[in-house]
Every structure is written in C-alpha cells, then in structure tokens.
Design an enzyme around this catalytic site. Structure first.
Site, PDB file in Angstrom:
ATOM      1  N   TYR A 133      11.316 -34.167 -14.328  1.00  0.00           N
ATOM      2  CA  TYR A 133       9.855 -34.018 -14.338  1.00  0.00           C
ATOM      3  C   TYR A 133       9.300 -33.949 -12.922  1.00  0.00           C
ATOM      4  CZ  TYR A 133       9.453 -38.971 -13.091  1.00  0.00           C
ATOM      5  OH  TYR A 133       9.542 -40.171 -12.441  1.00  0.00           O
ATOM      6  N   ARG A 152      -2.917   2.995   8.816  1.00  0.00           N
ATOM      7  CA  ARG A 152      -3.277   1.837   7.977  1.00  0.00           C
ATOM      8  C   ARG A 152      -2.129   0.862   7.903  1.00  0.00           C
ATOM      9  NH1 ARG A 152      -4.650   4.591   2.327  1.00  0.00           N
ATOM     10  NH2 ARG A 152      -5.970   2.748   2.081  1.00  0.00           N
ATOM     11  N   LYS A 177       0.838  -1.196   0.000  1.00  0.00           N
ATOM     12  CA  LYS A 177       0.000   0.000   0.000  1.00  0.00           C
ATOM     13  C   LYS A 177       0.878   1.253   0.000  1.00  0.00           C
ATOM     14  CE  LYS A 177      -3.701  -0.493   2.546  1.00  0.00           C
ATOM     15  NZ  LYS A 177      -4.302  -0.743   3.872  1.00  0.00           N
ATOM     16  N   CYS A 184       7.394 -37.689  -7.166  1.00  0.00           N
ATOM     17  CA  CYS A 184       6.031 -38.209  -7.275  1.00  0.00           C
ATOM     18  C   CYS A 184       5.246 -38.076  -5.984  1.00  0.00           C
ATOM     19  CB  CYS A 184       6.048 -39.653  -7.752  1.00  0.00           C
ATOM     20  SG  CYS A 184       6.806 -40.771  -6.563  1.00  0.00           S
ATOM     21  N   SER A 221      12.857 -41.633  -8.437  1.00  0.00           N
ATOM     22  CA  SER A 221      11.683 -40.797  -8.271  1.00  0.00           C
ATOM     23  C   SER A 221      11.603 -40.465  -6.783  1.00  0.00           C
ATOM     24  CB  SER A 221      10.437 -41.531  -8.735  1.00  0.00           C
ATOM     25  OG  SER A 221       9.310 -40.729  -8.510  1.00  0.00           O
ATOM     26  N   ARG A 223      -3.864  -1.082  -6.251  1.00  0.00           N
ATOM     27  CA  ARG A 223      -3.016  -2.280  -6.259  1.00  0.00           C
ATOM     28  C   ARG A 223      -3.474  -3.154  -7.418  1.00  0.00           C
ATOM     29  NH1 ARG A 223      -5.778  -4.379  -0.830  1.00  0.00           N
ATOM     30  NH2 ARG A 223      -7.800  -4.860  -1.660  1.00  0.00           N
ATOM     31  N   HIS A 227     -16.848  -8.235   2.517  1.00  0.00           N
ATOM     32  CA  HIS A 227     -15.814  -9.158   3.010  1.00  0.00           C
ATOM     33  C   HIS A 227     -15.972 -10.548   2.385  1.00  0.00           C
ATOM     34  CE1 HIS A 227     -14.139 -12.095   5.899  1.00  0.00           C
ATOM     35  NE2 HIS A 227     -13.134 -11.239   5.909  1.00  0.00           N
ATOM     36  N   GLY A 257      -8.523  -7.471   4.755  1.00  0.00           N
ATOM     37  CA  GLY A 257      -9.316  -7.713   5.952  1.00  0.00           C
ATOM     38  C   GLY A 257      -8.540  -8.292   7.118  1.00  0.00           C
ATOM     39  N   MET A 317      -5.738  -6.922   8.654  1.00  0.00           N
ATOM     40  CA  MET A 317      -5.253  -5.936   9.604  1.00  0.00           C
ATOM     41  C   MET A 317      -6.267  -4.789   9.646  1.00  0.00           C
ATOM     42  SD  MET A 317      -2.102  -7.084  10.096  1.00  0.00           S
ATOM     43  CE  MET A 317      -0.549  -7.226   9.343  1.00  0.00           C
TER      44      MET A 317
HETATM   45  P1  ADP Z   1      -7.689  -2.282   4.003  1.00  0.00           P
HETATM   46  O1  ADP Z   1      -6.281  -2.694   3.796  1.00  0.00           O
HETATM   47  O2  ADP Z   1      -8.449  -3.184   4.892  1.00  0.00           O
HETATM   48  O3  ADP Z   1      -8.380  -1.969   2.709  1.00  0.00           O
HETATM   49  P2  ADP Z   1      -7.243   0.518   4.331  1.00  0.00           P
HETATM   50  O4  ADP Z   1      -6.033   0.946   5.051  1.00  0.00           O
HETATM   51  O5  ADP Z   1      -7.224   0.601   2.861  1.00  0.00           O
HETATM   52  O6  ADP Z   1      -7.625  -0.924   4.832  1.00  0.00           O
HETATM   53  O7  ADP Z   1      -8.418   1.389   4.900  1.00  0.00           O
HETATM   54  C1  ADP Z   1      -9.755   1.063   4.697  1.00  0.00           C
HETATM   55  C2  ADP Z   1     -10.543   2.246   4.234  1.00  0.00           C
HETATM   56  O8  ADP Z   1     -10.409   3.337   5.124  1.00  0.00           O
HETATM   57  C3  ADP Z   1     -10.093   2.822   2.909  1.00  0.00           C
HETATM   58  O9  ADP Z   1     -10.656   2.128   1.848  1.00  0.00           O
HETATM   59  C4  ADP Z   1     -10.619   4.228   2.965  1.00  0.00           C
HETATM   60  O10 ADP Z   1     -11.952   4.255   2.540  1.00  0.00           O
HETATM   61  C5  ADP Z   1     -10.536   4.560   4.425  1.00  0.00           C
HETATM   62  N1  ADP Z   1      -9.362   5.407   4.654  1.00  0.00           N
HETATM   63  C6  ADP Z   1      -8.108   5.041   4.967  1.00  0.00           C
HETATM   64  N2  ADP Z   1      -7.296   6.100   5.080  1.00  0.00           N
HETATM   65  C7  ADP Z   1      -8.065   7.185   4.819  1.00  0.00           C
HETATM   66  C8  ADP Z   1      -7.793   8.599   4.764  1.00  0.00           C
HETATM   67  N3  ADP Z   1      -6.594   9.078   4.982  1.00  0.00           N
HETATM   68  N4  ADP Z   1      -8.811   9.387   4.466  1.00  0.00           N
HETATM   69  C9  ADP Z   1     -10.038   8.892   4.229  1.00  0.00           C
HETATM   70  N5  ADP Z   1     -10.353   7.598   4.266  1.00  0.00           N
HETATM   71  C10 ADP Z   1      -9.374   6.748   4.557  1.00  0.00           C
HETATM   72 MG    MG Z   2      -7.757  -0.774   1.374  1.00  0.00          MG
END
Ligand code: ADP
Ligand code: MG
Ligand code: MG
Length: 874
Positions: A850, A92, A22, A830, A763, A336, A454, A101, A103
């Site tokens: 193989y 984040r 990220k 195998c 094998s 991503r 989710h 989902g 973390m």
């Molecule tokens: P995940 O990895 O679970 O997608 P994120 O870190 O992407 O978690 O955060 C989840 C959501 O939180 C993002 O999709 C966004 O909508 C919101 N978010 C995160 N950071 C910000 C920010 N700086 N401003 C506004 N919304 C945010």
């Molecule tokens: Mg996200």
C-alpha cells in the site's frame, strides 16, 4: 551512411521522442493528406548533439539542414532569399511534451532587403511585405539575439506620432519601409553588427536559438514543476510560412474539438481576421469565437470542421489545433491532445468511452493524477455567493474558486505566498516571466486576453482559477492598485474570483469542501478496478480520517500521536511528563494523558470502521513540546513545586544541537519505557472499547519509529507486548494486534532481514529516509536546494519526488531482505512521497502492499496506482 539529424515532414512518423510532439504530429497530419505547410524537423538528438558539441552545430547537421532546405524549395516552388518568389519559413520549437509558451517561435524567416522586394512583387502587396519584414526583425532580435521586442515599440510609437495616427494598421507601405530602416539601425546600434542579410545564416542562428531556449530559466522552471527531465532536448520545426495577414480573406486561429474547461462536446476556439501567429494568443486584439467563422467564410468553416473531426477520430482524443487561412485557403499548423482542466478531462474520458472511441482501461490512463487536485478543493459557499455582489466580470478562463489578497507583480505574489497569504495575482496580461508568481497564486485576474491567452492556458495547465480579459478594470501597475465598479483596490485588499463564471467579487468569500460524485465517481470506480496496491491515508484526527474515507482511503498508514499532545488541554500534562525527574512522577503524568490518548484513538477507530489503522508511537524530540515563554515556565514550575531556575536548567539540558538526529523516535522509549507503555495501553484499550460498542473487529498496528537495529526494536516491542497483553487479558476480550516498524534510517534498510524477525510490517518513512540518506536536514534543505536547481545539479526536490536511484535502492534492499525473513510481511510507504504519482509507480514496481498519503491526495494516489498497475502489467 551518416546519422540522420533532419527529417522532412513526409519522412517522419509519430516518434515524439525524436521529432518532438509538434513535429511528429505535423508528419502524421501530412500522411493523413491534410493541408499542412510542408517543412522539416531537426531532431531532439541534434539538440543533445549541439550541447555535447559545446553549443555548436556539427557540419553533418548543417549539411542536412541545407539539403532539406533545397527539398523544401522544390516542394514549394519558391527559393530562399529569392527576388521573385521567396521562400519564407517559421522556426518553431517542439519538445516531446508540449511546453506552452516556454520556447519562442520565429516567423517570416528568410526576409532580407532583397527578398522583401520579391515578396512585395509576388503578392502585389508591399505593405504586407514590409509589415512581415519588420515583424521578423523584431522576432529575430528577441528570440535569437535577446534584444527584447518591446525595445522596438518606441520606434513604432515615434513613427505613429510623426504621422499623427493611432493604430498600426493606419501606417502604409512607405511608413513600414521607413520602420524597417529604423529597426535595422537600432539593431546595429544595440548589437554592434548588421541585421543578417543571408537567409541561411538567419536559419542556422534561429535553429541554435531554439536549442538554447531549452535551457532558459522559464523552461527549467516549467520542467521542474512538471517533472520533465532536462536531457530530453527539443526538436526544431522549420516550416514554410503561410500568411494569415494578407487581408480580409485571411486569418489565424486556435481551436479545441471539445471545451477544455468543461469538456462539453462542442468546437471551441477563436480567430482573428488579417492577423499572424501570436496575435491571437497575445491578446492584443479581441478575437472572434470560432462559430463566427461560419458567417465570415462558410466554405473554410466547413472544411475546418471536417478536418477537426477527422483529427479527433484519428487521435481518439480532444484536439487543440492551430490554423491559418491564407486568402481563403485553409492550413493546419498544429494539432495535439489538448490540455484541459480536471473536470473536462473526466468528462471527456467518460464520454469517449460512451462514444465507443476508447475502453475504460484507456480512459483511466487519460487523466493526469495530479490534476484531480483541482476537483478536491473548495468552491464558493452557495449562500455566501448569493449575498456577494459582483464588481465585474471577465472570461471564465480556468475554473475553481479563489479568494485572496491582490498583488500586482509575480514577484510580490511569490513573496506573499511564501508568507502564507492567499494571493490573487492581478496583471494587465501575463507573460512567461510570470510563471512562478502564477504558480504561487490561488487565482489569476487579467485585464486583457481571451480564453486562449497566456494567462488562460497556463492557469488551466496548473489547475489554478483564472478570470481573464476583464477590460473594465483600470489597472495602475505602478501604484499597485486597480479600480473596478467605482472602487479602488490596493495591494493586500481581498477579492474573490469564480473561474467557472468569470465573476469577480470585491471581498473575501466563504468556500466549501469538494465531494466525489458524477463522472468523477464513475471514473474512480474504473480506476479502482485496475488498481492492485491499497491506498491508505495519513491522518491524526477523526475529521481527517473521515474525509479520507470519503475520498476512498482504505486504512490509515500513519497516525501520528504527537499532534494529539499539542492540544490546548494536554500540553501542560505533556510538559510535566517531560520534565519529571523521577519515574514515578513521569508515570503519574502519563496516567493523566492515557484517557485522553485513548479518546483520540476511539474517535479514529470509529471513523475508520474495520479498516486497518497504523499508529506510530511518539516520534519528535521532546524539547519541541517544552515552553520557551518565561511565564509558561514559571507556571509549570509552581505546579510541580520547583523553582523557575531549576526548571529552566532541566529545559536547557534537553537542548540538542541536531535534534533531527537526536533523542527522538524509539530512542525516547528506550530511555523512558513508560511512554511506550502508556501509548500501547491507550491503543489497545480504545480498540477493545470500540469492539465492544460498535462490534468492529479492529487489528491495531503499532508502529515503532526510527529503528536502526533489531535489538532496539526488540526492546521497545517487549514493552508494547507486555502492556498490550496485560490490557487484553484484563478485558477478557480477544483482540489481535501487530507490532511493526518504520524503515527510515539507512541502517534499518540494510539490516532489514534481521529487523523483520521482530517486525510484522514495514512502513517506509521516506521523509526521514531521504534526509538521512542525503545527509541534509529537511528543515534547512529548502534554502540551498534552490541553488541546486538553478545550477542544474538537481532537477527536482528529493523530498517531493522520491530519489529512486539512491533512496529507492535502500527501499528495494529492505523489501527484498524483509520478505526473505518474513514472506507475508506487510509493506507500505507513509512519507510525503506516498501521494506523488512517480513515486507510486515506483512503489508498484518494487511490490509494496500500500501507499499512504494525506487525505486530499488519496484520489490522486488511487488513480496513480491504477495507472501504474495498468502500464506495468503490459
Ligand atoms: P507555440 O508552441 O508557442 O504554440 P508555435 O510554434 O505553434 O508556438 O507557433 C506559434 C504560432 O505561430 C502558431 O500558432 C501559428 O499561428 C504561427 N506559425 C508558426 N509557424 C507558422 C507558419 N509556417 N505559417 C504561419 N504561421 C505560423
Ligand atoms: Mg503552437
Ligand atoms: Mg520519521
């Protein structure tokens, strides 16, 4: 200079190992000049350092976080904790590879009793300010303090009741202010301290919580399922907040540049007006499709589309993006390479080649080999589907056909699957706690949640069929039942799901096998061009062999002969052979078995044409074949003219304490040479017969299992050669054959140079080799290995993923020594591992000729071998 632990977005690059996926993308997008709320990244190295430092942030790290914060204040023109214009941030997580989902994210950090007033003043919107504050208290409590969000819902409900309203949106600024007071009281009561009023403390606590979440049980389980090492650690992204919840000209959403289920080149996603962060994913309100944005905010839509296309061109792959609109100003929060189903992955790879964006070689690297599994499994039988009545329809969240029994909790689903049942997990909505139950299920059905809920995201990642958001379902989780279309379905009742249409059926439906065609076929051809290792299959029947050939198998690496012995018409003859007291008796019984074995081999040779076939001589301990039933024993006793007691005594004498290390494999042939003699004759006679009838030039490969010494091999080989040469001489037809061995005992690996003097091929039987190297039984290890994973001693199952450091070393030794003696020795694998992509990569590295795996994994192995060849030739 001190080590750099923290990077501003404009300082970082695409180093995902250091900055997390990220974070690296946020840096990159900043460089591209896209509208990214600015921020900084605490690196994965800092995470490792935190763990090394007894879960403490070092002074260096803290100092660097603080100075980055100061820089962020300058960039934003806002101040942390300010009474006029406070800076708020999100915290984040971000591992190298996205772990959806797994973390948790904290939003609106920086709000305190003081700064909330600043926010209210600055925005002129106290309702918004206090709503943000109460959300922050909930998230902080949940993620950082492990006081679940849901515990606060009671307070919300009480307030709503007091006011006589139903919806959160009907609460005004004063109500929310009161809510904040109540939340803080509750926080203090539960945790014994005040909600932190210093933004810096909030931030440092949150950073540490993200680091800790790397080791939560959900993350550990996810890593194990996806072969992610635990020492990678996660980075933390601290990013300036933008607000999608500032009214009707704000919103937040997620989108893909192409359809992640089908691969269709069309923007795909959804958004919610006046919402923040998780609202879209959580499925609380039903979101709008992205196309609708064109009407809601045409300017924003135009800009959004332009950036989406730019990102796809830049990364040359389908993008999964998160965005927020704050009062008509668009921001991107994440991009991503999007997760996708196998069908979508293939279509996208093939089309990107067509569009000239990537080469065929790159395309081959774009599809996850394990994912192909999704395409190799059944779909609904068309006629059965026509006759079936749909009882409801949800969203086609993850394709595939699933039929099974309904269960209502992840635990029940897991338990039922362990009993061998096909399970459809049915939930109001799923959450990360359900992950193992979802993994165990054939299909997932949810009442709530959209295409990016989710359940949908996780199911697509797993390749499990999922129908989400079927709102007509009245679910009663307590009674474990649901009602749909006027009928109640209880736990254990059959239903079927079509993940491609969203249809739900109230019955068990017939499914049909998959085939390789279209994009799949084209893609596999590309893969085969780069592949250098052969891919064979483990097959014991003509039907399996034929299926494997359809999937692209180039031979049989392991044909087990014992399975043939278990068949209804044979088992009695086999039993007579085993309990025979005299050689002559045994020979007589074997003589009856010979034509049957020969018939088996004829079927297999016919299915395989001239492709090589390796047949392994009888392997398991003999007592596995014996009757335990009194009636069965009596029947055989009568036939061979013995008393029940005497036969029972013979059977008892065959009992072993440790059969896996007992009288089995080539040891049987040492005791009873007539077994090897019969099997060799059957193998050769069958080859001669098929040569005569079909003209196939077959070179049978006769494989002797469980060898640990050259003399042992020599002894059994002599029996085989004598029998084979006798058959060939009598037939008057020319036939070549090979005799080789399995390497599955550590001693054989160590003495491979000697063994190769007698063996034309090796094998690697990695199931036994793993068992014998670790010294634990594969039939029992499952029970205690769970404790090993839970306690972090092992990260993966050595029977599923080859232990490259230990067992792998034995393989390397055997390869080297074997080749030294016999440079042209044929080398293959195998064991179960032969279909595992990481093991295949290893096999390429050590130079095997193989790999061999079960028919359904053949395409996976073909792709994995192609990828290994490409990456290792770089
Ligand atoms: P995940 O990895 O679970 O997608 P994120 O870190 O992407 O978690 O955060 C989840 C959501 O939180 C993002 O999709 C966004 O909508 C919101 N978010 C995160 N950071 C910000 C920010 N700086 N401003 C506004 N919304 C945010
Ligand atoms: Mg996200
Ligand atoms: Mg074995």
């Amino acid at each position: 200079m001190a080590h750099k632990w923290v990077y501003m977005f404009k300082e970082g690059d695409m180093n995902k190992n250091l900055l997390g996926g990220k974070g690296a993308n946020l840096c990159d997008m900043t460089k591209l000049g896209l509208p990214i709320p600015q921020g900084f990244i605490v690196t994965t190295e800092a995470c490792t350092e935190y763990y090394n430092n007894d879960k403490n942030l070092s002074k260096d790290i803290i100092d660097q976080i603080k100075s980055s914060l100061t820089q962020l204040e300058e960039i934003s023109g806002k101040k942390f904790g300010d009474t006029q214009n406070p800076l708020l941030v999100s915290v984040r997580s971000g591992a190298r590879i996205s772990m959806p989902g797994m973390m948790d994210t904290v939003l609106n950090l920086g709000l305190t009793d003081v700064s909330v007033e600043g926010l209210a003043k600055k925005t002129g919107n106290p309702r918004f300010a206090y709503d943000s504050y109460r959300r922050f208290i909930q998230m902080f409590s949940d993620v950082v303090m492990e006081l679940p969000k849901s515990r606060f819902e009671v307070i919300i409900d009480e307030l709503k009741e007091k006011k006589g309203v139903k919806l959160d949106t009907e609460l005004d600024a004063d109500d929310l202010k009161e809510m904040v007071v109540k939340f803080k009281e509750f926080y203090k009561k539960e945790l014994g301290k005040d909600f932190p009023q210093d933004p810096e403390t909030q931030l440092l606590e949150a950073v540490q919580a993200v680091f800790r979440s790397w080791m939560n049980s959900r993350a550990i389980a996810y890593r194990r399922m996806n072969d992610i090492p635990s020492d990678w650690g996660t980075a933390v992204n601290v990013q300036m907040m933008v607000f999608g919840n500032m009214g009707e000209t704000s919103g937040t959403g997620v989108a893909f540049t192409r359809n992640p289920s089908t691969g269709e080149k069309l923007i795909y996603g959804e958004y919610l007006i006046n919402a923040q962060g998780e609202d879209v994913v959580a499925g609380v309100r039903t979101p709008q499709p992205i196309s609708h944005l064109e009407q809601d905010m045409p300017e924003v839509y135009k800009e959004f589309m332009a950036i989406a296309n730019k990102l796809e061109d830049h990364y040359r792959d389908m993008q999964d993006m998160e965005f927020t609109v704050e009062d008509t100003k668009l921001y991107f929060l994440q991009t991503r390479n999007g997760k996708r189903t196998a069908a979508s992955a293939l279509k996208i790879a093939v089309e990107l080649v067509k569009e000239g964006m990537i080469t065929e070689k790159e395309a081959v690297l774009r599809v996850e080999p394990k994912q192909l599994d999704q395409l190799l499994h059944p779909t609904f039988d068309v006629t059965a589907l026509k006759q079936a009545k749909t009882i409801g329809k949800g969203l086609p969240a993850s394709p595939g056909a699933a039929t099974g029994k309904v269960y209502f909790t992840a635990e029940d689903a897991k338990a039922a699957a362990a009993r061998g049942e096909a399970v459809i997990l049915t939930r109001l909505e799923t959450s990360p706690e359900d992950i193992e139950g979802m993994h165990a299920s054939k299909g997932i059905l949810t009442v709530r949640g959209g295409m990016t809920s989710h359940a949908a995201v996780v199911a697509r990642g797993m390749g499990t069929c999922c129908v989400s958001g079927c709102g007509e379902i009245k679910i009663n989780e307590h009674d474990k039942s649901f009602t749909l279309d006027g009928k109640t379905y209880k736990e254990g009742d059959y239903i079927s799901l079509d993940g491609s249409t969203g249809n739900i059926y109230g019955e068990q439906l017939k499914t049909v096998e998959a085939e390789i065609s279209g994009d799949f076929e084209k893609f596999m051809k590309w893969a085969d061009e780069y592949r250098t290792m052969k891919v064979r299959t483990n097959a014991d029947t003509p039907a399996d062999a034929a299926k494997a050939v359809e999937f692209g198998a180039e031979g049989i690496g392991l044909c087990r002969t014992e399975h043939m012995f278990f068949e209804e018409d044979r088992i009695k003859k086999v039993r007579k052979m085993i309990v025979a007291k005299e050689v002559e008796e045994r020979k007589a019984a074997l003589k009856e078995l010979l034509p049957l074995q020969k018939g088996d081999f004829i079927g297999i040779y016919e299915a395989m044409g001239e492709r090589p076939v390796t047949v392994r001589l009888l392997d398991p301990p003999l007592h596995e074949f014996l009757p335990t039933d009194k009636a069965d024993i009596e029947e055989i006793a009568k036939e061979i003219g013995e008393t029940y007691e005497s036969l029972q005594a013979t059977i008892d004498s065959l009992h072993e304490f440790n059969p896996m290390m007992g009288h089995r494999g080539c040891r049987l042939s040492v005791s009873y040479p007539e077994i090897a003699d019969m099997q060799a004759r059957a193998i050769i006679e069958a080859a001669i017969e098929v040569k005569k009838s079909k003209g196939y030039n077959i070179v049978p490969e006769i494989m002797i299992p469980l060898v640990g010494d050259k003399k042992e091999l020599e002894y059994v080989k002599d029996i085989i050669v004598a029998a084979a040469d006798d058959v060939i001489a009598k037939s008057g037809i020319e036939l070549k054959y090979l005799v080789g061995t399995m390497i599955e005992i550590p001693r054989a690996a160590l003495l491979a140079d000697q063994i190769a003097e007698e063996a034309a091929f090796f094998s690697f039987g990695t199931n036994d080799l793993t068992q014998m190297t670790f010294g634990f039984s594969r039939d029992d290890a499952g029970k205690f290995l769970e404790d090993y994973y839970a306690r972090g001693v092992y990260e993966s199952d050595p029977f599923a993923r080859l232990d490259q450091t230990g067992v792998g070393q034995l393989i390397e030794i055997a390869v080297e020594k074997g080749r030294k003696t016999r440079p042209d020795i044929k080398l293959g694998i195998c064991g179960e591992h032969g279909g595992d992509p990481s093991t295949i990569e290893f096999c390429q590295k050590v130079g095997l000729n193989y790999v061999s795996c079960s028919p359904f994994r053949v395409p996976i192995a073909r792709l994995a071998a192609a990828q290994a060849a490409i990456t290792q030739s770089k």
